[in-house]
Write an enzyme that holds these catalytic residues in place. Structure first.
Site, PDB file in Angstrom:
ATOM      1  N   ARG A  15      73.296  50.202  32.704  1.00 32.26           N
ATOM      2  CA  ARG A  15      72.118  51.058  31.881  1.00 32.26           C
ATOM      3  C   ARG A  15      71.014  51.077  32.804  1.00 32.26           C
ATOM      4  O   ARG A  15      69.656  51.077  32.637  1.00 32.26           O
ATOM      5  CB  ARG A  15      71.544  49.932  30.796  1.00 32.26           C
ATOM      6  CG  ARG A  15      72.391  49.662  29.650  1.00 32.26           C
ATOM      7  CD  ARG A  15      71.884  48.730  28.706  1.00 32.26           C
ATOM      8  NE  ARG A  15      71.682  47.464  29.158  1.00 32.26           N
ATOM      9  CZ  ARG A  15      70.948  46.434  28.602  1.00 32.26           C
ATOM     10  NH1 ARG A  15      70.188  46.432  27.673  1.00 32.26           N
ATOM     11  NH2 ARG A  15      71.099  45.115  29.228  1.00 32.26           N
ATOM     12  N   GLU A  16      71.336  52.040  33.993  1.00 28.96           N
ATOM     13  CA  GLU A  16      70.506  52.449  35.021  1.00 28.96           C
ATOM     14  C   GLU A  16      69.290  53.415  34.300  1.00 28.96           C
ATOM     15  O   GLU A  16      68.132  53.402  34.685  1.00 28.96           O
ATOM     16  CB  GLU A  16      71.076  52.916  36.057  1.00 28.96           C
ATOM     17  CG  GLU A  16      72.091  52.060  37.096  1.00 28.96           C
ATOM     18  CD  GLU A  16      73.596  52.046  36.380  1.00 28.96           C
ATOM     19  OE1 GLU A  16      73.693  52.495  35.382  1.00 28.96           O
ATOM     20  OE2 GLU A  16      74.307  51.710  37.259  1.00 28.96           O
ATOM     21  N   ILE A 442      61.137  39.563   3.035  1.00 28.72           N
ATOM     22  CA  ILE A 442      62.513  39.968   3.220  1.00 28.72           C
ATOM     23  C   ILE A 442      63.521  39.221   3.973  1.00 28.72           C
ATOM     24  O   ILE A 442      64.794  39.288   4.244  1.00 28.72           O
ATOM     25  CB  ILE A 442      62.611  41.477   3.732  1.00 28.72           C
ATOM     26  CG1 ILE A 442      61.525  42.190   3.101  1.00 28.72           C
ATOM     27  CG2 ILE A 442      63.866  41.990   4.014  1.00 28.72           C
ATOM     28  CD1 ILE A 442      62.033  42.288   1.455  1.00 28.72           C
ATOM     29  N   GLY A 443      62.916  38.122   4.770  1.00 28.73           N
ATOM     30  CA  GLY A 443      63.882  37.026   5.453  1.00 28.73           C
ATOM     31  C   GLY A 443      63.329  36.864   6.731  1.00 28.73           C
ATOM     32  O   GLY A 443      62.914  35.241   7.178  1.00 28.73           O
ATOM     33  N   SER A 444      63.068  37.519   7.623  1.00 28.96           N
ATOM     34  CA  SER A 444      62.656  37.340   9.113  1.00 28.96           C
ATOM     35  C   SER A 444      61.004  36.953   9.144  1.00 28.96           C
ATOM     36  O   SER A 444      60.361  37.763   8.615  1.00 28.96           O
ATOM     37  CB  SER A 444      63.486  37.992  10.270  1.00 28.96           C
ATOM     38  OG  SER A 444      62.646  39.447   9.799  1.00 28.96           O
ATOM     39  N   GLU A 616      73.721  54.766   4.917  1.00 26.39           N
ATOM     40  CA  GLU A 616      74.230  55.511   6.206  1.00 26.39           C
ATOM     41  C   GLU A 616      75.832  55.485   6.315  1.00 26.39           C
ATOM     42  O   GLU A 616      76.382  56.395   7.246  1.00 26.39           O
ATOM     43  CB  GLU A 616      73.573  54.928   7.501  1.00 26.39           C
ATOM     44  CG  GLU A 616      74.027  53.688   7.874  1.00 26.39           C
ATOM     45  CD  GLU A 616      73.253  53.030   8.933  1.00 26.39           C
ATOM     46  OE1 GLU A 616      71.956  52.932   8.929  1.00 26.39           O
ATOM     47  OE2 GLU A 616      73.977  52.519  10.042  1.00 26.39           O
ATOM     48  N   HIS A 705      56.317  48.521   9.452  1.00 30.75           N
ATOM     49  CA  HIS A 705      56.778  49.103  10.896  1.00 30.75           C
ATOM     50  C   HIS A 705      55.293  49.734  11.908  1.00 30.75           C
ATOM     51  O   HIS A 705      55.199  49.693  12.881  1.00 30.75           O
ATOM     52  CB  HIS A 705      57.365  50.394  10.679  1.00 30.75           C
ATOM     53  CG  HIS A 705      58.968  50.134  10.060  1.00 30.75           C
ATOM     54  ND1 HIS A 705      58.953  50.195   8.561  1.00 30.75           N
ATOM     55  CD2 HIS A 705      60.034  49.698  10.624  1.00 30.75           C
ATOM     56  CE1 HIS A 705      60.283  49.770   8.265  1.00 30.75           C
ATOM     57  NE2 HIS A 705      60.637  49.432   9.272  1.00 30.75           N
TER      58      HIS A 705
HETATM   59  N1  GLN Z   1      66.911  39.764   6.376  1.00 29.48           N
HETATM   60  C1  GLN Z   1      66.681  40.761   7.466  1.00 29.48           C
HETATM   61  C2  GLN Z   1      65.203  40.484   8.077  1.00 29.48           C
HETATM   62  O1  GLN Z   1      64.405  40.076   7.554  1.00 29.48           O
HETATM   63  C3  GLN Z   1      66.695  42.242   6.921  1.00 29.48           C
HETATM   64  C4  GLN Z   1      66.525  43.131   8.106  1.00 29.48           C
HETATM   65  C5  GLN Z   1      66.867  44.589   7.794  1.00 29.48           C
HETATM   66  O2  GLN Z   1      66.590  44.967   6.691  1.00 29.48           O
HETATM   67  N2  GLN Z   1      67.133  45.390   8.418  1.00 29.48           N
HETATM   68  O3  GLN Z   1      65.217  40.831   9.384  1.00 29.48           O
HETATM   69 ZN    ZN Z   2      64.915  46.265   5.776  1.00 29.50          ZN
END
Ligand code: GLN
Ligand code: ZN
Length: 776
Positions: A15-16, A442-444, A616, A705
């Site tokens: 990965r230079e 969403i989880g994290s 995707e 984001h």
């Molecule tokens: N559960 C994951 C998080 O919260 C979902 C990640 C994602 O949607 N890419 O990070």
């Molecule tokens: Zn997501």
């Protein structure tokens, strides 16, 4: 017969390029040092190919960021907003280039980056060209000429690679109304002429035009443009030999078109579409040679020489060996650099693999083996290859009869919940007792530097398992307490124990291996290291129960279990090619199903199965969509359907537009879907509203984001708008994706606002409702 490559990975085997670019961006190295790294990588790549005996070696396949952006710069397709940089004489061409790729927020300037999107069905992302109505193109960079000169001077028989004119236009986006991007072909041609003129002067013999769109569904206008463009080019340059490359799909209904185009060699992808060989050989006109893409450029498996030699033999017999080229199916950009660097892989498994460097040797060996009297050395290669193929066919590491039987015993019942959503909804509400507009995430939660350091130390053995566990538990508990405090309804444990949402599961499932250095470029300097699914997949032990159960034990509120779905695990891995993707997906689905059932047994009543990659995975040709969607949706349902009515299944999706697959999303029959829609909120909501999406839905009310903290008022506004198209009792309130990459500071503020917004919207709604009832 000749061998050639369409392109080689340019990140460097260590990965230079990534490291040099990132150092340049932060001012740690100067331009000359970056350029030097680029040159070294080019030379290394060329020499690998030359030493392996490849006849025609690509140049201009190198790029500091992206080959589409290179071409935009070369053609002068530079949006006006970059003028301050383009006109600043103290700035280099690369500064302008990186500004287009990454935006520019310095020296009082605030210029946004160009948009980025997926390169066909790969995980590589390119920078989308921006087109305007009366756009003027002009030759604006000498990169391609410099690279060709450099290659020539290094004694390389080089073939410049350029994205074909029609594909370039089709990759771009019209940025104003009133024209069709294909209308720009006329304006672009003179610049292509100029490039070809110069390359011819420099001594180029072959030119490669990448035209992958020829393997996709094409409009009539695109077909006409193809004919027009290649006729013009050939008329102007009768002496240059043009290799037209198509890949990622078969030519199918575009076969007649492709074979009519005025070029000299037509490259076809025989990995994705082996059936097309016979058809192509039947219609190929005498002036045209064929390049056989037999070595898989998209995957990491050793080639099956016996099979490839059959293709080559067939082509030789039909059209004569002078008209046959041998190549990988597409650029090797999509494979890791060098298997030799993998010193810790299981040796039996390693013997089934080939990365870019090894694939180069395969291409040469295939040529040697198809000659009349191959040298001893290559005959030995052939025997070795045969043994490796046999070992992979029969290995007990791969084949698990129990798993195979379980998949073949899947019945319709396995992908059906016990009852319909209406009945489940009541059962769930009885137990869960959630308010109107329930809030969740969403989880994290933010994965701080600290958390990542713990994991790194644990992996290096500097932290014991117990110490690591204690630290993670503390972080989890803190997160649970904080969610309780601000009043979120459905809590999550935060996913602190996870590095990556696929790797975490792959590491615990049988049938997966991981490389140490198998990096592939995703975009710019960002690389990913996909897991390799080599064998039958099953789950030896529970994977997430420990953490979900621990989190649930801390609180009276509901904690949502958190899993990655089968389609996403498949999509983000290198997948075995000895059985259909759908079979592999169903194996993973059964493993996830076991986990879902175990979570339920452990008292987890809400379980989320993330499927961000489901869209995707759509095939490139529309006619193949339904088949994919059938098995993808079935796989999700298999993973989700083992539970009682009262257990609530969530799913989450992001990164894409869903309007055209909304029926299939409904068919997944998750009780709740949380979905990214921060970019075109209303459009998505309308789609779900018009469709009358039957189950519950949490349209992301803010964009994770960006570090920006949204206000309560704007989220209330959104919820009220949502409630106009989707009945209130179906709505959830949540951010649009996981919070892993955010900082705690903005996360705390944003979620507090979100909870308040949900309360206010709910109060407003209830009072309105009462008012209405009163009037009635
Ligand atoms: N559960 C994951 C998080 O919260 C979902 C990640 C994602 O949607 N890419 O990070
Ligand atoms: Zn997501």
């Amino acid at each position: 017969m000749q061998t050639h490559l369409l392109g080689y990975p340019r990140i460097g085997s260590n990965r230079e390029l990534k490291k040099a670019c990132e150092q340049y961006w932060t001012g740690k190295i100067v331009l000359d040092e970056l350029l030097k790294t680029g040159k070294e990588i080019c030379k290394q790549n060329w020499n690998i190919q030359k030493e392996a005996g490849i006849d025609l070696i690509p140049c201009n396949d190198f790029s500091f960021y992206d080959q589409v952006l290179d071409l935009s710069l070369t053609l002068g397709a530079i949006p006006k907003r970059y003028n301050p940089i383009a006109e600043d004489t103290t700035k280099s061409e690369l500064d302008l280039y990186f500004a287009m790729a990454r935006g520019y927020q310095k020296e009082g300037l605030d210029i946004t980056a160009m948009e980025m999107t997926k390169w066909f069905d790969t995980n590589y992302h390119y920078i989308v060209p921006e087109f305007y109505k009366n756009q003027v193109f002009k030759l604006n960079s000498s990169k391609i000429f410099n690279e060709f000169e450099e290659a020539k001077n290094s004694g390389i028989n080089a073939k410049p690679v350029i994205i074909g004119l029609v594909t370039y236009l089709l990759l771009g986006k019209e940025k104003e109304e009133g024209f069709d991007k294909l209308d720009l072909a006329n304006a672009l041609l003179p610049v292509y002429f100029e490039i070809l003129e110069k390359l011819q002067e420099q001594g180029a013999e072959y030119i490669q035009f990448d035209e992958p769109f020829l393997a996709l569904d094409l409009s009539e206008k695109a077909k006409e443009t193809y004919q027009f463009v290649y006729k013009q080019i050939k008329e102007k340059f009768p002496k240059l030999k043009f290799i037209l490359t198509t890949y990622f799909e078969g030519l199918k209904d575009n076969l007649a078109l492709a074979t009519q185009l005025s070029v000299d060699v037509l490259h076809v992808d025989l990995v994705r579409n082996p059936e097309q060989l016979d058809e192509v050989l039947n219609v190929i006109p005498e002036r045209l040679s064929i390049s056989l893409g037999v070595v898989d450029g998209r995957n990491i498996w050793k080639n099956n020489y016996e099979k490839s030699l059959e293709f080559i033999q067939k082509a030789k017999e039909k059209i004569g060996s002078e008209r046959v080229f041998i190549a990988p199916s597409c650029s090797l950009l999509h494979t890791p650099c060098d298997l030799d660097n993998e010193t810790q892989l299981h040796s039996e498994i390693k013997n089934w693999l080939a990365f870019a460097k090894q694939k180069v040797n395969e291409v040469n060996a295939l040529k040697e083996l198809s000659e009349d009297n191959p040298e001893e050395k290559f005959l030995n290669d052939f025997e070795e290859n045969k043994k490796a193929v046999e070992s992979r066919n029969n290995s007990s590491l791969i084949h698990n009869q129990q798993v195979k039987q379980r998949v073949s015993a899947i019945t319709e019942k396995d992908s059906q919940r016990k009852n319909t959503f209406g009945i489940r909804k009541n059962a769930q509400q009885n137990i869960l007792n959630l308010p109107l507009f329930p809030t969740t995430t969403i989880g994290s939660f933010p994965q701080t530097k600290e958390v990542r350091t713990w994991r790194a130390k644990f992996k290096k053995g500097e932290l014991s398992a117990q110490e690591y566990d204690t630290l993670l538990k503390k972080e989890t508990e803190r997160t649970i307490r904080w969610q309780e405090e601000i009043g979120i309804d459905v809590l999550v444990h935060g996913e602190f124990e996870r590095n990556d949402m696929v790797e975490y599961f792959g590491e615990q499932l049988e049938g997966f291996v991981f490389t140490k250095n198998g990096w592939v470029q995703s975009y710019g300097s960002r690389c990913v290291k996909p897991p390799i699914i080599f064998g039958d997949v099953f789950r030896p032990n529970p994977m997430t129960v420990y953490w979900s159960q621990y989190a649930q034990s801390l609180t009276e509120k509901w904690v949502k279990g958190m899993l990655t779905g089968p389609v996403t695990i498949l999509q983000w891995s290198f997948v075995r090619d000895d059985q259909s993707r759908s079979t592999t997906c169903k194996q993973i689905a059964l493993a996830i199903r076991d986990e879902v059932n175990d979570l339920e047994k452990a008292g987890i009543r809400i379980i989320q199965i993330d499927e961000p990659a489901i869209r995707e995975g759509l095939p490139l040709r529309k006619s193949d969509w339904q088949n994919y969607l059938n098995w993808a949706v079935e796989s999700f349902r298999i993973s989700a359907s083992g539970v009682e009515d009262a257990t609530q299944i969530h799913t989450h999706m992001c990164y894409s537009e869903f309007n055209d697959i909304i029926q299939n999303i409904a068919d997944m029959d998750a009780d709740v879907i949380t979905i990214e829609c921060s970019r075109s909120q209303m459009e998505l909501l309308n789609a779900f509203g018009d469709f009358k999406y039957p189950n519950e839905i949490g349209p992301g009310v803010y964009d994770i984001h960006s570090p920006r903290v949204p206000s309560k008022a704007e989220m209330v506004d959104l919820l009220l708008k949502a409630e106009k198209v989707i009945p209130a009792h179906q709505l959830w309130v949540n951010p649009d994706c996981g919070l892993k990459t955010r900082h705690w500071e903005e996360t705390e503020k944003a979620l507090k606002e979100m909870v308040e917004a949900a309360k206010e919207a709910s109060a407003l709604f209830v009072s309105q409702d009462k008012l209405q009832n009163h009037w009635l």
